[in-house]
Design an enzyme around this catalytic site. Structure first.
Site, PDB file in Angstrom:
ATOM      1  N   GLY A  45       3.357   6.543   9.049  1.00  0.00           N
ATOM      2  CA  GLY A  45       4.803   6.596   8.839  1.00  0.00           C
ATOM      3  C   GLY A  45       5.489   5.287   9.193  1.00  0.00           C
ATOM      4  O   GLY A  45       6.623   5.053   8.827  1.00  0.00           O
ATOM      5  N   SER A  53       4.104   2.387   8.291  1.00  0.00           N
ATOM      6  CA  SER A  53       3.650   1.442   7.268  1.00  0.00           C
ATOM      7  C   SER A  53       4.804   0.707   6.612  1.00  0.00           C
ATOM      8  O   SER A  53       5.815   1.315   6.266  1.00  0.00           O
ATOM      9  CB  SER A  53       2.883   2.184   6.180  1.00  0.00           C
ATOM     10  N   GLY A  54       4.612  -0.591   6.432  1.00  0.00           N
ATOM     11  CA  GLY A  54       5.630  -1.393   5.766  1.00  0.00           C
ATOM     12  C   GLY A  54       6.749  -1.823   6.689  1.00  0.00           C
ATOM     13  O   GLY A  54       7.552  -2.679   6.333  1.00  0.00           O
ATOM     14  N   ASP A  56      -0.785  -7.489   1.380  1.00  0.00           N
ATOM     15  CA  ASP A  56      -0.151  -6.165   1.423  1.00  0.00           C
ATOM     16  C   ASP A  56       1.360  -6.309   1.596  1.00  0.00           C
ATOM     17  O   ASP A  56       1.894  -6.095   2.682  1.00  0.00           O
ATOM     18  CB  ASP A  56      -0.771  -5.361   2.577  1.00  0.00           C
ATOM     19  N   HIS A 105       0.818  -1.217   0.000  1.00  0.00           N
ATOM     20  CA  HIS A 105       0.000   0.000   0.000  1.00  0.00           C
ATOM     21  C   HIS A 105       0.855   1.272   0.000  1.00  0.00           C
ATOM     22  O   HIS A 105       0.345   2.347  -0.309  1.00  0.00           O
ATOM     23  CB  HIS A 105      -1.026  -0.025   1.145  1.00  0.00           C
TER      24      HIS A 105
END
Ligand code: NAG
Ligand code: NAG
Ligand code: NAG
Ligand code: NAG
Ligand code: NAG
Ligand code: NAG
Ligand code: NAG
Ligand code: CA
Ligand code: CA
Ligand code: CA
Length: 823
Positions: free
Chosen positions: A772, A774-775, A680, A629
Site C-alpha cells: 500500500g 508502493s510509489g 520503476d 509497477h
C-alpha cells in the site's frame, strides 16, 4: 461448392483418375529394380503382403514436401468474383487452373513425385493465381529436393515451352508469364493455417495513393486471411490499431500471399498497451495478414488499414534531420530518385558532420517509426571534419552486439567499418562509438537479413573527441555511455567505473588524497590538511559527478546548493524554481508512527473505485510521480480508472483540505521492466492544476548531482500496512529510515540492485515500507529545511525483514526522463 471441396476432390477422392494411374505407373517403373531385389532377398510372406497391399513406392518411406507460390496469367483478367472462394467463378477457375498446374508439374522431371496441388487464391495483374502443391519424395532424395531444384525444373519448363505452342493444354488456354514464377518452401503447418482461414478470405487490391480500410473479421469466423496486393514497384504498409484495452487475439503478417512461416514479418499477441498502433511494411507488393480469434467480443479488437508506398519514398524517410546539410542531401536524393527509379533503392545517404559535440541529426530505417521492411538495405556515409573526431550513434532501447559464428541477425544486421554487429532490442540506452582512423569518412549499413522484422530503428548521431571521449567521466565499453566514475554506484554493467577509486563517493583532498564526506566540503570548517575542501567555494570549478551544474553550464563545488537561500551560481539559477519542499509550520511535536495532518503535503493517494492502491508524490503543478509497477496489471493500466487525492490524511473520511483529480495522462518509463523492477517510475498528469495550500505542496526534485549520502536519515510515508500481511491504515503513517550504501544493499540482494535503485532501512529490519506504500515518497531534509525527493517505494523482500532493506527507485537516475516527459 466451396474451394475447400474442390481441393478435397483433388486430394482425397480414392478412385484414381487417368492421370493418377499414369503417375503410379511411372512410379512402378522407377522403383521396380529396387523392390524386386528386396523381395528376392527377403522372400518373406509378410513383405509380399506389404508391397502388394501398399504399393511399391512404400518400400522406401516417402515424405510429403510442400511448396507454395504464384504464377501470372497474361490472357485472363481478374474479376471480383474471384475474391470469393464460395463463388461459382472461383470454383470453376480454380479447378481449371489446378488441372493446368498438375499438367505443368507433370511435364517436368518432377512428375514421379507429384502428389497434389491446390489453387487457393487469385490476385490482379492480369490474373495471378496462388497455389501450393505437395511432392511425395523418397527419404533418400529428401535433401536434394530443395526449393532451388524444384524452381529450376519449373522455370526451365516454362521458358522452353513458351515457343513450342500446343504441346500441353496448359499453354493452349493459358498464357503464363514465365518470369512471374514465385516458389517457396512451406510446411504442413503452413497449409493447416492456410486452410483454417479460408472460411474468411479477403482479397484487396490496393491502388497507388489509396489508404484502404480493411473489413474486419466475420462474426462467425475464428480465423481470417487478408490477402493484400499492390501495384508493382510498391511495398504494402499495413497499419494495425488495437481498439480494445484487453484481448488475446493473434495477428500475424507475412511477406507473401499466404501464411508461410518462413515469410513471417511479425506477429502480435493480444491488444498491446505499449504498442497500440503499429505499422508494418512488406518487402514487395504482396502481403497477407492472419487473424486468430481468442474470445468472443462484439467489436473487432483491431482496425486494419493498408496503403501502397512506392520504393522511392524511402529517400524521404531516411533523411529526417534538422541539419541544413541534410535538407540539401534530401533534395538531391529525391531528384536522383526520380531520375533512376531503381526499385531496389534503399536509404542511401551521405552526411557531412560539422565540428562540435552536440547532436547533429538522426538516421532511421525507411518509414520510421513503422517496422522496417524485410528487404531493408540502408547505407549511411558519414564524413567527419577531422581525424580528431569519431562518430557516436545514440540508440534508444536497441543495442549492437557482436554475433558469434555466422548466425543471422534476427533484429537487423549492422556493418560498421567491416565489423558485423547484430541489433538487439533492449530496455537500456546504448551508444555505438565509431573511431575514425585513416579516412575522415566512414560507412554504416543496416540490412534486415531475414524476413522477420521489428520496430523501426532510429539513432541520433554526433561526434566525440577521440582523445577524450568522456570528459571527467568513465567510458563504459560495454554500452558506449559515459558514466560517473567513483560515485559509489556501478553504472557500467561490468562495474569498471568503480574500480581503482581513491575515494568512492567521497571528496578527495587535493593535498594528500585523504577522503572526506561531501557534506564537509564548503562547510566553513577545514577538514583537509591544508583546507582544500574550503577552496573555490564561491567560484566555478570543473564539473564532476557531485558538482551542481548551473543553467549557464558552469559548475559549483558546494554540494547540494539548490534552493538553500544562498546564491551559489553566477546566474543564480540554483535559487530559481524553489517553491517546493516546505512543510507548513507544525503545531505540535511529532513522534510515533501517525503523522499529523499537513506534515507531508506532497503525499498523494492513488485510488481505484474508492480504494487506496498506491502512494504518489506531487512534484509540480500538474504532475504526480509514482511507481510503474502500480500500473503493470492490465486492469490498472488505463489512466481513466484512477483518482488522485492530494491533501488527504484519513483514508476513510474525506476532509475539506483534500482535492481529488482525474488523470489525463499516465506514462510509464519506457525502460521499466517488470521482472527486475528496473526504472520503476511512472508520471501521472492531473486533469486540472493544483492550488497550493498548507496541506498541498510539491516536493523539491533534486538536481542530477544531488548527493543523498549513505547513513542519512530520511522519511517514508504512506497508508500502507504496518506489518507484512496487515491491512492498510486509515491515518497517514511515517517512518524514518537510513540510506544504505549501494554495494552493501547489492550484496544483500545478490547483485539484483541496478543503478536506478536506492536502498534504505536498517540492517536489523525494524522499519520499512509495506503493502500500500508502493510509489510513495522517500524524502530527505536538507540543512536549509527543505525536503527533497530521493526515492519511490519500489520493492523489497517482505516488510522490515532483518538483512533486507527496502528498495526505492533512485530519483536522480530517472530525472532525465521525468524532466523530458513533463516538458
Ligand atoms: C499423397 O500423399 C498422401 C500421404 O502420403 C497419400 O496418402 C496419397 O495417396 C498421395 N496421393 C497421391 C495422388 O499420390
Ligand atoms: C527460380 O528460377 C528462376 C530462373 O532460374 C530464377 O530467376 C529465380 O530467382 C528462382 N527463384 C528462386 C526462389 O530460387
Ligand atoms: C521464343 O521466341 C522468341 C521470338 O519468337 C525469341 O525471341 C525467344 O528467344 C524464344 N525463346 C526461347 C526460350 O526459345
Ligand atoms: C555518397 O558518397 C559516395 C562516396 O563518397 C559516392 O560514391 C556516392 O555517389 C555519394 N552518394 C550520394 C547520394 O551523394
Ligand atoms: C579533445 O580533447 C583534448 C584533451 O582534452 C583537447 O586537448 C582537445 O582540444 C579536444 N579536441 C577537440 C576537437 O575538442
Ligand atoms: C600544506 O601546506 C604547507 C605550507 O604551504 C606545505 O608545506 C605542506 O607540504 C602542505 N601539506 C600537504 C599535505 O600538501
Ligand atoms: C475511520 O477510521 C478510524 C480509525 O480506524 C475510525 O476510528 C473511524 O471510526 C473511521 N471513520 C469512519 C467514518 O469509518
Ligand atoms: Ca559510477
Ligand atoms: Ca570542510
Ligand atoms: Ca544556493
Amino acid at each position: 461448392m466451396s474451394m475447400m471441396e474442390a481441393e478435397e476432390q483433388e486430394e482425397d477422392v480414392n478412385t484414381p483418375s487417368e492421370d493418377e494411374l499414369k503417375n503410379k505407373g511411372c512410379d512402378c517403373v522407377r522403383y521396380a529394380p529396387l523392390w524386386v531385389a528386396l523381395v528376392l532377398l527377403a522372400g518373406a510372406g509378410a513383405l509380399t503382403w506389404y508391397f502388394l497391399d501398399y504399393g511399391p513406392r512404400h518400400l522406401e518411406s516417402t515424405i510429403l514436401k510442400f511448396y507454395s507460390g504464384s504464377l501470372r496469367i497474361l490472357n485472363y483478367q481478374y474479376s471480383l468474383d474471384l475474391s470469393r472462394p464460395e463463388s461459382r467463378a472461383f470454383w470453376t477457375e480454380s479447378a481449371k487452373l489446378q488441372k493446368m498446374l498438375r499438367e505443368f508439374i507433370c511435364a517436368t522431371d518432377l512428375e514421379p513425385y507429384y502428389n497434389s496441388s491446390t489453387v487457393y487464391a487469385f490476385g490482379e495483374g492480369s490474373l495471378t493465381f496462388f497455389f501450393w502443391f505437395a511432392l511425395q519424395v523418397p527419404e533418400s532424395q529428401y535433401k536434394e529436393m530443395t526449393t532451388e531444384r524444384v524452381n529450376a525444373s519449373l522455370s526451365r519448363e516454362l521458358f522452353t515451352s513458351i515457343n513450342s505452342t500446343g504441346r500441353l493444354s496448359y499453354q493452349t488456354e493459358y498464357k503464363v508469364d514465365p518470369d512471374s514464377l514465385v516458389l517457396l518452401e512451406s510446411s504442413v503447418k503452413d497449409i493447416v493455417v492456410l486452410k483454417s482461414t479460408l472460411g474468411c478470405y479477403r482479397y484487396s487490391h490496393i491502388r497507388e495513393e489509396e489508404v484502404l480500410r480493411l473489413k474486419g473479421p466475420d462474426y462467425l469466423a475464428s480465423s481470417c486471411l487478408w490477402h493484400l496486393h499492390g501495384p508493382k514497384g510498391h511495398m504494402i504498409k499495413l497499419r494495425l490499431e488495437w481498439t480494445l484495452p484487453e484481448c488475446r487475439d493473434r495477428l500475424a503478417m507475412y511477406d507473401e500471399a499466404g501464411p508461410l512461416e518462413n515469410r513471417l514479418i511479425t506477429s502480435f499477441y493480444g491488444c498491446s498497451r505499449q504498442e497500440p498502433v503499429v505499422e508494418v511494411l512488406s518487402s514487395g507488393h504482396v502481403m497477407s495478414v492472419v487473424w486468430k480469434k481468442a474470445m468472443y467480443s462484439y467489436y473487432d479488437p483491431f482496425l486494419l488499414t493498408a496503403q501502397a508506398v512506392p520504393f522511392e519514398a524511402v529517400f524521404a524517410g531516411s533523411t529526417k534531420t534538422s541539419h541544413p546539410q541534410g535538407c540539401f542531401f534530401l533534395m538531391r536524393r529525391l531528384l536522383q530518385g526520380r531520375q533512376q527509379r531503381d526499385s531496389t533503392a534503399a536509404c542511401q545517404v551521405n552526411l557531412t558532420l560539422q565540428g562540435g559535440l552536440e547532436m547533429q541529426g538522426k538516421i532511421n530505417t525507411p518509414h520510421y517509426p513503422s517496422y522496417y521492411s524485410p528487404n531493408t538495405h540502408c547505407t549511411w556515409h558519414m564524413t567527419v571534419p577531422s581525424l580528431d573526431y569519431g562518430v557516436v550513434l545514440w540508440f534508444d532501447a536497441y543495442a549492437l552486439r557482436r554475433q558469434k559464428y555466422d548466425l543471422p541477425c534476427t533484429q537487423g544486421q549492422w556493418i560498421i567499418q567491416n565489423r558485423r554487429l547484430c541489433g538487439q532490442r533492449t530496455l537500456q540506452a546504448y551508444a555505438e562509438r565509431i573511431p575514425v582512423v585513416s579516412s575522415t569518412s566512414t560507412t554504416i549499413s543496416f540490412t534486415s537479413q531475414i524476413s522477420l522484422t521489428g520496430p523501426g530503428v532510429q539513432a541520433a548521431y554526433s561526434l566525440y573527441n577521440q582523445s577524450d571521449p568522456c570528459p571527467r567521466e568513465f567510458l563504459c565499453s560495454v554500452n558506449g555511455l559515459c558514466v560517473p566514475a567513483c560515485d559509489g554506484i556501478k553504472d557500467c554493467p561490468n562495474g569498471l567505473d568503480e574500480r581503482n577509486c581513491v575515494c568512492s563517493a567521497k571528496f578527495q583532498c587535493q593535498e594528500d588524497s585523504t577522503c572526506i564526506e561531501f557534506t564537509k566540503v564548503c562547510d566553513q570548517h577545514l577538514d583537509c590538511v591544508n583546507g582544500s575542501d574550503e577552496e573555490q567555494c564561491n567560484q566555478g570549478v570543473p564539473c564532476a559527478p557531485f558538482t551542481y551544474q548551473c543553467a549557464d553550464r558552469s559548475c559549483v563545488k558546494k554540494p547540494n546548493p539548490q534552493c538553500d537561500s544562498v546564491t551559489d551560481c553566477k546566474d543564480s539559477s540554483d535559487e530559481k524554481h524553489c517553491d517546493c519542499g516546505w512543510q507548513a509550520p507544525l503545531t505540535r511535536i511529532v513522534g510515533g508512527v501517525n503523522s499529523i495532518e499537513g506534515e507531508w503535503p506532497w503525499q498523494a493517494s492513488l485510488q481505484v473505485r474508492g480504494s487506496h492502491v498506491c502512494g504518489g508524490t506531487l512534484i509540480a503543478d500538474r504532475w504526480v510521480v509514482s511507481a510503474a509497477h502500480c500500473f503493470q496489471d492490465d486492469r490498472l493500466a488505463s489512466p481513466s480508472i484512477w483518482t488522485v487525492y492530494l491533501g488527504k490524511y484519513f483514508l476513510n473520511i474525506s476532509s475539506q483540505n483534500e482535492v481529488s483529480f482525474k488523470v489525463s495522462r499516465l506514462l510509464l518509463h519506457p525502460y521499466y521492466e517488470e521482472d527486475s523492477h528496473d526504472y520503476d517510475v511512472a508520471l501521472l498528469q492531473l486533469d486540472h492544476p493544483v492550488i497550493k495550500s498548507p496541506f498541498i505542496q510539491p516536493i523539491c526534485l533534486p538536481a542530477h548531482s544531488h548527493l543523498f549520502e549513505p547513513g542519512l536519515r530520511c522519511w517514508i510515508t504512506g497508508w500502507g500496512a504496518l506489518k507484512e500481511g496487515g491491512h492498510a491504515n486509515t491515518i497517514l503513517q511515517k517512518a524514518d529510515v537510513q540510506l544504505i550504501q549501494q554495494d552493501l544493499c547489492s550484496e544483500a540482494y545478490h547483485y539484483q540492485i541496478s543503478p536506478r535503485m536506492l536502498c534504505a532501512g536498517f540492517h536489523q529490519g525494524k522499519k520499512d515500507a509495506c503493502q500500500g506504500d508502493s510509489g510513495g515518497p522517500l524524502v530527505c531534509k536538507e540543512s536549509s529545511g527543505r525536503w527533497f525527493l530521493a526515492g519511490l517505494v519500489s520493492w523489497g523482500l517482505g516488510c522490515a525483514r532483518p538483512g533486507y532493506y527496502g528498495v526505492y527507485t533512485r530519483i536522480t537516475s530517472v530525472l532525465g526522463w521525468m524532466k523530458q516527459t513533463m516538458g
